[in-house]
Write an enzyme that holds these catalytic residues in place. Sequence first.
Site, short mmCIF file in Angstrom:
data_model
loop_
_atom_site.label_atom_id
_atom_site.label_comp_id
_atom_site.label_asym_id
_atom_site.label_seq_id
_atom_site.Cartn_x
_atom_site.Cartn_y
_atom_site.Cartn_z
N SER A 69 0.80 -1.24 0.00
CA SER A 69 0.00 0.00 0.00
C SER A 69 0.83 1.28 0.00
O SER A 69 0.26 2.36 -0.18
CB SER A 69 -0.94 0.02 1.21
N TYR B 226 -3.99 -2.27 -9.98
CA TYR B 226 -3.86 -2.14 -8.52
C TYR B 226 -2.98 -3.25 -7.94
O TYR B 226 -2.06 -2.98 -7.15
CB TYR B 226 -5.26 -2.15 -7.89
N TYR C 120 -4.63 3.88 8.09
CA TYR C 120 -6.01 3.38 8.25
C TYR C 120 -6.56 3.74 9.63
O TYR C 120 -6.41 4.89 10.07
CB TYR C 120 -6.06 1.86 8.00
N1 GLN Z 1 -2.35 -5.27 -1.82
C1 GLN Z 1 -2.88 -5.19 -0.50
C2 GLN Z 1 -4.38 -5.39 -0.50
O1 GLN Z 1 -5.01 -4.87 -1.36
C3 GLN Z 1 -2.51 -3.87 0.08
C4 GLN Z 1 -3.00 -3.68 1.48
C5 GLN Z 1 -2.02 -2.95 2.36
O2 GLN Z 1 -0.82 -2.91 2.11
N2 GLN Z 1 -2.52 -2.45 3.45
O3 GLN Z 1 -4.94 -6.04 0.32
#
Ligand code: GLN
Length: 311
Positions: free
Chosen positions: A63, A190, A242
Amino acid sequence: MQLDELLASVHADIEPFIGEGKVANYIPALAKIDPKKFGMAVVTVDGDVHMIGDATEAFSIQSISKVFTLTLALGRIGEGLWKRVGREPSGTPFNSIVQLENEHGIPRNPFINAGAIVVADTLLSGHQPKETLGEILSFIRYLTDDDSITIDAEVARSEQLTGFRNAALANYMLAFSNIHNPVEKTLGVYFHQCALSMNCVQLAKAGLFLANNGRLSRSGHGAVSAERARRINALMLTCGHYDASGDFAFRVGLPGKSGVGGGILAIAPGKAAIAVWSPGLNANGNSATGTRALESLAKRTGWSIFGAGRN
Ligand code: GLN
């Protein structure tokens, strides 16, 4: 104290905790990473590089890639982006779907998965996924001045096979017409951006423009305007971790973006970009030891944006 010495002290502070937390296992390719890895790199606005531990070993940035795609999307469509994604903290986990129904398919911010999928969708419009991924990779290589950076196809495939929640988020937003391209293509972009493989030194270099008023330190060229850098930092502070963004601000006091690969990119405006990697995650999906290391670094340097807070 010199930064190298200071990093050695940070390393000593966190040594007893190395290996804590749980490595992300919902993406099978990430489950096999050694939880005892720890690396940290600090790149100052003058371009000086300081590192400790496994700082030159590549990991999946996951992310953290959302910072770079957001930067590109703002460059492409500017303020219009905010019609399709909000900029408020969500207070919910990174992969949560609950707010989307009440908020009509507009994700709270660009750093939760739903928001980052919309950002990927904006980058895809008018292009094929390969071209969009090429653009993302070129941007990262430009920022770091390092053409060796690549996307780990195995990690991307692994997530493609198991990314049911992300598929649900994308389809749900499509129902509100907030996805404009075929869902599989948007998700493909993504998943591949999340699979970017970088080490701490490369990641800190890539984030340096955010510490340097939007400018690359090596040439002084602007990657983005100072105002845009400031705003991206604001979003990192409020949304980058988050439902633990408040806790990260409380403990570390720097704009930061985490990834489930165990990396965190933190920005000390006017001072440095810092990247840390330790794969064990806390309950919010953020690196447990990585956060501790940043807490120690912020305390020892006095770099918190809320004041030095040293005794
Ligand atoms: N690729 C991960 C997902 O979509 C990214 C989530 C993250 O790093 N918090 O679940």
